[in-house]
Design an enzyme around this catalytic site. Structure first.
Site: not given
Ligand SMILES: *Cc1c(COP(=O)(O)O)cnc(C)c1O
Length: 380
Positions: A47, A99, A171, A196
């Site tokens: 961890r 999101y 983000d 992603k």
């Molecule tokens: C998918 C996504 C998230 C969340 O991420 P996870 O890996 O699904 O927890 C946050 N911000 C954006 C822009 C996303 O596309």
């Protein structure tokens, strides 16, 4: 090192001192032998740290031009760690077109701990300043936004953040470091859903944070270890593998994105196409200034704004898979109002443009002609 070289080699020196394997071994272990209490070789419990994860964290830091990378079990776990730096009474100014899961985390989890969130349109960065109070601790920017593809001026947001001595987090999931590097534009924290584009193959869920500042990195590392939202070694390996082709995948995502966006904007049944590379996109100028290209995420609406028609279109698609998520090599289509953004109240989502006929595409790296033919048969 330039970007393409970093995608392959960034932070990857000496990943296997034992045998010199080119890829880091998957250290599938929870713990590490100690010769005497505290006498270990840099790792004591997975961890707190794992060599495969460390190799990935160094790669994240390298690609974002940061100093410190942190990998989490999901994008939301990474965001969760950022917000846990705050305390009751603190305020966050956040992008409103967000999101859906981030919105849910902010409003359903952290609001009950007394943290206040202001959700505002940030296309005019001056607007951010109107919401700054003495309790503001963080500005949360998502750009391009999901799913409306608004583009927010990171440098201007950073200017507001610096002026009021608050943190700016970006983000960067949609753009990836291939298209924009927020730390270089003055952001303090860059966040990714590595699920992603960074992973890129729809086979892993993961999150990332990258920072430049040592003290900030230590605070975030403390939370990563104390709260424990880490990712495993196998997933770390998969994302490292994904990163090695990030630059060529992104190049093709952008090329295909341009072809599909152009096709859609000439289609008689299409009302609006949201892709920052189109000259009539309201934030095209900012996008051009701060991004290297415009990516493979496109949203569009059909004339008449008919819910059932939108559902039929996404059901008819054959090469585009109807699915949540984005950023993989394969093309995906989604219907935000009933899928990714269903957790946002209708009034709230319609205010930001997430109407019934909105369809979001994650344009993959297949042949663009096949993707266009698929859209043609589905839209009719
Ligand atoms: C998918 C996504 C998230 C969340 O991420 P996870 O890996 O699904 O927890 C946050 N911000 C954006 C822009 C996303 O596309």
């Amino acid at each position: 090192m330039k970007f393409n070289t970093k995608a392959i080699h960034g932070g990857q020196h000496d990943v296997d001192p034992a045998y010199g394997s080119v890829m880091p071994p998957i250290y599938q272990t929870s713990t590490y032998a100690q010769s005497t209490p505290g006498g270990h070789k840099g790792f004591e419990y997975s961890r707190s740290g794992n060599p495969t994860r460390s190799a990935l964290e160094r790669a994240f830091a390298s690609l974002e031009n940061g100093e410190y990378g942190l990998a989490f079990g999901s994008g939301l776990a990474a965001i969760d760690a950022v917000i846990k730096m705050l305390k009751p009474g603190d305020e966050v100014i956040s992008t409103n077109d967000l999101y859906g899961g981030t919105y849910r985390l902010f409003t359903k989890v952290f609001e009950q701990f007394g943290i206040k969130f202001h959700f505002i349109g940030m296309e005019k960065a001056e607007k951010i300043e109107e919401y700054v109070t003495e309790n503001t601790k963080l500005i949360w920017v998502e750009t391009p936004t999901n799913p409306m593809m608004n583009v927010i001026d990171i440098k201007k947001a950073a200017h507001v953040a610096k002026k009021h001595n608050v943190l700016l987090a970006v983000d960067n999931t949609f753009a990836t470091p291939y298209l924009q590097q927020p730390l270089d534009m003055g952001a303090d924290i860059v966040m990714h859903s590595a699920t992603k584009y960074l992973g890129g193959h729809s086979d892993v869920v993961m999150g990332a944070l990258v920072v430049k500042d040592k003290e900030l990195a230590e605070r975030l590392y403390f939370i990563q270890n104390a709260s424990g939202g880490v990712c495993g070694p196998q997933d770390s390996f998969l994302v490292l593998r994904g990163l090695k082709t990030l630059h060529i995948r992104m190049q093709r995502h952008c090329e295909n994105g341009r072809k599909v966006a152009t096709y859609l904007s000439n289609h008689p049944k299409i009302e609006k196409v949201y892709w920052p590379g189109l000259e009539d996109h309201p934030n095209h100028a900012i996008a051009k200034a701060q991004m290297n290209d415009f990516g493979g995420m496109i949203s569009f609406t059909t004339k008449g704004n008919n819910f059932e028609e939108a559902i039929k279109i996404v059901e008819r698609l054959k090469i585009f898979t109807l699915a949540e998520s984005l950023g993989g090599v394969e093309s995906l289509a989604g219907h935000p109002a009933s899928m990714t953004h269903a957790s946002i109240p209708r009034l709230e989502r319609e205010k930001t443009g997430v109407v019934d006929s909105l369809i979001r595409l994650s344009v993959g790296i297949e042949d663009a002609d096949d993707l266009i033919a698929d859209l043609e048969q589905a839209i009719g």
